[in-house]
Design a protein around this motif. Structure first.
Motif, mmCIF file in Angstrom:
data_model
loop_
_atom_site.group_PDB
_atom_site.id
_atom_site.type_symbol
_atom_site.label_atom_id
_atom_site.label_comp_id
_atom_site.label_asym_id
_atom_site.label_seq_id
_atom_site.Cartn_x
_atom_site.Cartn_y
_atom_site.Cartn_z
ATOM 1 N N ALA A 196 0.908 -1.359 0.171
ATOM 2 C CA ALA A 196 -0.027 0.039 0.269
ATOM 3 C C ALA A 196 0.786 1.292 0.007
ATOM 4 O O ALA A 196 0.535 2.000 -0.755
ATOM 5 C CB ALA A 196 -0.880 -0.049 1.172
ATOM 6 N N ALA A 197 1.702 1.468 0.899
ATOM 7 C CA ALA A 197 2.666 2.353 0.824
ATOM 8 C C ALA A 197 3.351 2.989 -0.032
ATOM 9 O O ALA A 197 3.366 3.824 -0.819
ATOM 10 C CB ALA A 197 3.467 2.332 2.038
ATOM 11 N N LEU A 198 4.085 1.721 -0.593
ATOM 12 C CA LEU A 198 4.824 1.993 -1.899
ATOM 13 C C LEU A 198 3.972 2.010 -3.134
ATOM 14 O O LEU A 198 4.412 2.770 -4.060
ATOM 15 C CB LEU A 198 5.645 0.690 -2.207
ATOM 16 C CG LEU A 198 6.764 0.396 -1.102
ATOM 17 C CD1 LEU A 198 7.630 -0.872 -1.539
ATOM 18 C CD2 LEU A 198 7.934 1.520 -0.847
ATOM 19 N N GLN A 199 2.734 1.656 -2.975
ATOM 20 C CA GLN A 199 1.836 1.855 -4.292
ATOM 21 C C GLN A 199 1.453 3.376 -4.530
ATOM 22 O O GLN A 199 1.401 3.689 -5.492
ATOM 23 C CB GLN A 199 0.682 0.824 -4.019
ATOM 24 C CG GLN A 199 -0.513 1.033 -5.193
ATOM 25 C CD GLN A 199 -1.626 0.093 -5.021
ATOM 26 O OE1 GLN A 199 -1.457 -0.851 -4.275
ATOM 27 N NE2 GLN A 199 -2.712 0.497 -5.615
ATOM 28 N N THR A 200 1.297 3.898 -3.192
ATOM 29 C CA THR A 200 0.857 5.246 -3.407
ATOM 30 C C THR A 200 1.959 6.274 -4.000
ATOM 31 O O THR A 200 1.922 7.035 -4.809
ATOM 32 C CB THR A 200 0.469 5.814 -1.903
ATOM 33 O OG1 THR A 200 -0.597 5.187 -1.138
ATOM 34 C CG2 THR A 200 0.005 7.199 -2.017
ATOM 35 N N PHE A 201 3.211 5.635 -3.432
ATOM 36 C CA PHE A 201 4.490 6.503 -4.041
ATOM 37 C C PHE A 201 4.567 6.248 -5.439
ATOM 38 O O PHE A 201 4.769 7.290 -6.189
ATOM 39 C CB PHE A 201 5.579 6.220 -3.238
ATOM 40 C CG PHE A 201 6.798 6.729 -3.673
ATOM 41 C CD1 PHE A 201 7.174 8.144 -3.435
ATOM 42 C CD2 PHE A 201 7.603 6.144 -4.622
ATOM 43 C CE1 PHE A 201 8.517 8.716 -3.663
ATOM 44 C CE2 PHE A 201 8.839 6.682 -5.058
ATOM 45 C CZ PHE A 201 9.197 7.918 -4.644
#
Length: 265
Positions: A196-201
């Motif tokens: 999730a976190a990497l996906q947003t970035f």
């Protein structure tokens, strides 16, 4: 021809001559992109599925183009840092030439240098199965976007060279920042497969935007975002142009000022 244009071309020809005499320095623009094309196309391609279907090799090429063009900042910064350490800058400053000629000459040489990886990657892509399915106008727009992004990246390289003073420091800093930027993106895998976190970035990453824009302009797999995807994934061309203009308008003047100050101190 004006004095600035003449001096710019002299510096640019010097940079081109260095490329011919030191072909090993072009490894990042020649061997590396071809290696990534072959490695991911044949080693990882069978394990990675493209949302919506289609050939992973065609999906891959937009990401390889984006990654390699981003690495262009490294070449520009390295050339400028080398000129500072080998005394070339001092020699140029002693000559009756416009102050802006050094940076503009390096910019022209770097832009011409960008044609080499673009051409080589296009050939390598065609060999492994990549095809352009869009019309001629969209295909030309894709290549124009690559050159526009290359021009913007040049000023990031100037900023890097102004911040760190030696080629060794450039190599260390560039890999620390550029590698994560190009890998936490849709270069090699769809953003939906990331945590999730990497996906947003990755979804807001300009490298993802360039990769997505090229897939859209070349009509390759991965060009169409899922319905709930954020705005950049639905409008990668527009988002890419926003980044290109922002880098040139905001970063270029700061980079030029910082570099001129660094060589004057």
């Amino acid at each position: 021809m004006s004095e600035l244009a003449h001096s710019t071309w002299v510096i640019a020809r010097r940079g081109i001559a260095h490329m011919r005499r030191q072909p090993e320095a072009l490894a990042d623009a020649t061997i590396q992109p071809i290696m990534f094309v072959v490695l991911f196309a044949f080693v990882f391609g069978g394990a990675i599925k493209v949302p919506g279907g289609g050939s992973y090799r065609e999906f891959l090429m937009g990401g390889i183009f984006a990654q390699t063009l981003t690495f262009g900042a490294f070449g520009t910064a390295l050339a400028l840092a080398s000129d500072r350490t080998n005394g070339a800058v001092d020699r140029f400053r002693s000559l009756p030439m416009p102050r802006g000629a050094l940076l503009s000459g390096h910019a022209v040489a770097s832009l011409l240098r960008a044609t080499l990886p673009i051409a080589l990657m296009s050939i390598a892509g065609l060999i492994v199965g990549w095809r352009i399915h869009s019309n001629l106008g969209e295909a030309l727009a894709g290549y124009a976007l690559m050159f526009a992004f290359s021009f913007a990246v040049i000023w990031l390289g100037v900023l890097l060279a102004a911040t760190v003073g030696t080629p060794e420091a450039v190599q260390g800093i560039a890999f620390i920042f550029i590698f994560p930027l190009t890998f936490v993106a849709s270069t090699f895998v769809p953003t939906s497969t990331l945590p999730a976190a990497l996906q947003t970035f990755a979804e807001w990453n300009p490298v993802s935007a360039i990769a997505g824009a090229l897939r859209k302009l070349f009509d390759n797999p991965g060009a169409h975002a899922r319905p709930d995807a954020p705005w950049p994934l639905h409008h990668p061309v527009e988002y890419s142009l926003i980044w290109i203009v922002a880098i040139v308008v905001l970063c270029a003047p700061v980079a030029v000022r910082m570099y001129q100050r660094s060589i004057s101190s």
